[in-house]
Design an enzyme around this catalytic site. Structure first.
Site, short mmCIF file in Angstrom:
data_model
loop_
_atom_site.label_atom_id
_atom_site.label_comp_id
_atom_site.label_asym_id
_atom_site.label_seq_id
_atom_site.Cartn_x
_atom_site.Cartn_y
_atom_site.Cartn_z
N GLY A 14 0.76 -1.24 0.00
CA GLY A 14 0.00 0.00 0.00
C GLY A 14 0.79 1.29 0.00
O GLY A 14 0.24 2.34 0.31
N ASP A 67 -3.43 -6.87 -6.83
CA ASP A 67 -4.82 -6.36 -6.82
C ASP A 67 -5.61 -7.20 -5.82
O ASP A 67 -5.95 -8.35 -6.11
CB ASP A 67 -5.42 -6.49 -8.23
N ILE A 95 -4.00 -0.79 3.10
CA ILE A 95 -4.86 -0.79 1.91
C ILE A 95 -6.28 -0.41 2.30
O ILE A 95 -6.85 -1.00 3.23
CB ILE A 95 -4.86 -2.18 1.26
N TYR A 158 -17.03 10.17 7.47
CA TYR A 158 -16.23 8.94 7.32
C TYR A 158 -17.11 7.78 6.87
O TYR A 158 -16.64 6.88 6.18
CB TYR A 158 -15.52 8.63 8.64
N LYS A 165 -13.84 -0.13 8.43
CA LYS A 165 -12.79 -0.21 9.46
C LYS A 165 -13.27 -1.01 10.68
O LYS A 165 -12.49 -1.73 11.30
CB LYS A 165 -12.33 1.18 9.89
N ILE A 194 -3.68 11.75 9.12
CA ILE A 194 -2.43 12.21 8.51
C ILE A 194 -2.76 12.60 7.07
O ILE A 194 -3.49 11.89 6.38
CB ILE A 194 -1.36 11.09 8.53
N THR A 196 -2.59 12.48 3.49
CA THR A 196 -2.02 11.56 2.49
C THR A 196 -2.85 11.68 1.20
O THR A 196 -3.85 12.39 1.17
CB THR A 196 -2.14 10.10 2.97
C1 LIG Z 1 -14.03 12.42 9.06
C2 LIG Z 1 -12.71 11.78 9.31
C3 LIG Z 1 -11.59 12.64 8.78
C4 LIG Z 1 -10.23 11.98 9.07
C5 LIG Z 1 -10.03 10.76 8.18
C6 LIG Z 1 -8.64 10.15 8.42
C7 LIG Z 1 -8.42 9.14 7.35
C8 LIG Z 1 -7.78 9.51 6.17
C9 LIG Z 1 -7.57 8.56 5.15
C10 LIG Z 1 -8.03 7.26 5.34
O1 LIG Z 1 -7.87 6.29 4.36
C11 LIG Z 1 -8.68 6.32 3.26
C12 LIG Z 1 -8.35 5.48 2.20
C13 LIG Z 1 -9.09 5.51 1.04
C14 LIG Z 1 -10.18 6.36 0.95
O2 LIG Z 1 -10.92 6.37 -0.22
C15 LIG Z 1 -10.53 7.26 -1.19
C16 LIG Z 1 -9.41 8.09 -1.04
C17 LIG Z 1 -9.11 8.96 -2.11
C18 LIG Z 1 -9.88 8.94 -3.26
C19 LIG Z 1 -10.97 8.06 -3.31
O3 LIG Z 1 -11.71 8.03 -4.42
N1 LIG Z 1 -11.27 7.24 -2.29
C20 LIG Z 1 -10.53 7.19 2.00
C21 LIG Z 1 -9.77 7.17 3.19
C22 LIG Z 1 -8.67 6.90 6.50
O4 LIG Z 1 -9.08 5.61 6.62
C23 LIG Z 1 -8.86 7.82 7.53
#
Ligand SMILES: CCCCCCc1ccc(Oc2ccc(Oc3cccc(O)n3)cc2)c(O)c1
Length: 256
Positions: A14, A67, A95, A158, A165, A194, A196
């Site tokens: 990831g 994948d 991931i 979220y 999760k 964080i 990202t």
């Molecule tokens: C309301 C809570 C705000 C803090 C969120 C912290 C966080 C940030 C990123 C996290 O990881 C993801 C991974 C994929 C994801 O889905 C996405 C990411 C970018 C583009 C997309 O089309 N989907 C959303 C969050 C995650 O699980 C948790």
């Protein structure tokens, strides 16, 4: 780094770019002397992962696609790892994915397809990966997954990822119960927010970073290095008595 992981091999799944939490884990493991194997979701990440890996101390040569929505691909990926590395001592599962339109607004509006996609990539993937990784961890091992407090309690926006999760964290416990007989430990790190590539997908992310600074016991946001160092602990013998656990690396925010 006091803990040494020299001579041990870990798979990190990831890494997307230099801001990835997975990259924080990779840097801490590399500093501890571990040998690393990397997998990435799709070709579009291959170049950035290869360029990043070249900056590490160790020579980590195995970088391959995986994948996680394809059983065959996961089986093939771990077949290649078995051929090239023989055995592994652990694995970092970093991931997750959900459609952005499902990460805002009312949870009751979640689509069946969006819900199942988030579960498939962000939660079930840990189980199928554990199934194909366990034969490579004959002398025991340690699996670490990444989670977020939005899987324990409701945080606005979220939504469907929170439910994924929650399933991931319970999967950690059931996998710990199952794989313990083989000496494999399974734990989660619940990281504070964080910035990202992934966080771009969550509405109003910036306000949560500010809230952490204001309200968390340590009054500061979490860094990938803090998560990486906790991962080193969970991959080392220092955590040999810990399995099925979720460790919060979040400046203490979870106590509020
Ligand atoms: C309301 C809570 C705000 C803090 C969120 C912290 C966080 C940030 C990123 C996290 O990881 C993801 C991974 C994929 C994801 O889905 C996405 C990411 C970018 C583009 C997309 O089309 N989907 C959303 C969050 C995650 O699980 C948790």
């Amino acid at each position: 780094m006091s803990i040494s992981l020299k001579g041990k091999t870990f798979v990190i799944m990831g890494v997307a770019n230099k801001r990835s939490i997975a990259w924080g884990i990779a840097r801490s493991l590399d500093q501890s002397g571990a040998n690393l194997i990397f997998t990435y979701a799709s070709e579009r990440f291959e170049k950035s992962v290869r360029d990043l890996v070249a900056t590490l101390e160790g020579k980590h040569e195995l970088i391959l696609p995986c994948d996680v929505t394809s059983d065959e691909d996961v089986e093939k990926c771990f077949g290649t790892i078995k051929e090239q590395a023989g055995k592994i001592d652990g694995l970092a599962h970093c991931i997750a994915f959900a459609k952005t339109e499902e990460l805002a607004g009312d949870f009751s509006e979640t689509s069946r397809e969006g819900y199942l996609l988030a579960q498939n990539i962000s939660s079930y993937s840990l189980t199928i990966i554990s199934k194909y990784a366990k034969p490579l961890m004959a002398e025991g091992g340690s699996i670490v997954a990444l989670t977020y407090i939005g899987g324990e309690r409701v945080l606005p926006n979220y939504n469907v990822m929170g439910v994924a999760k929650a399933a991931l964290e319970m999967s950690v416990r059931y996998l710990a119960a199952d794989l313990g007989k083989q000496g494999i430990r399974v734990n989660a790190i619940s990281s504070g927010p964080i910035r990202t590539l992934s966080s771009k997908g969550v509405s109003d992310f910036n306000s949560i970073l500010h809230e952490i600074e204001e309200k968390s016991p340590l009054h500061r946001n979490t860094t990938p290095e803090e998560v990486g160092d906790t991962a080193v602990f969970l991959f080392s013998d220092m955590s040999r008595g810990i399995t099925g656990e979720t460790i919060h690396v979040d400046s203490g925010y979870h106590v509020l």
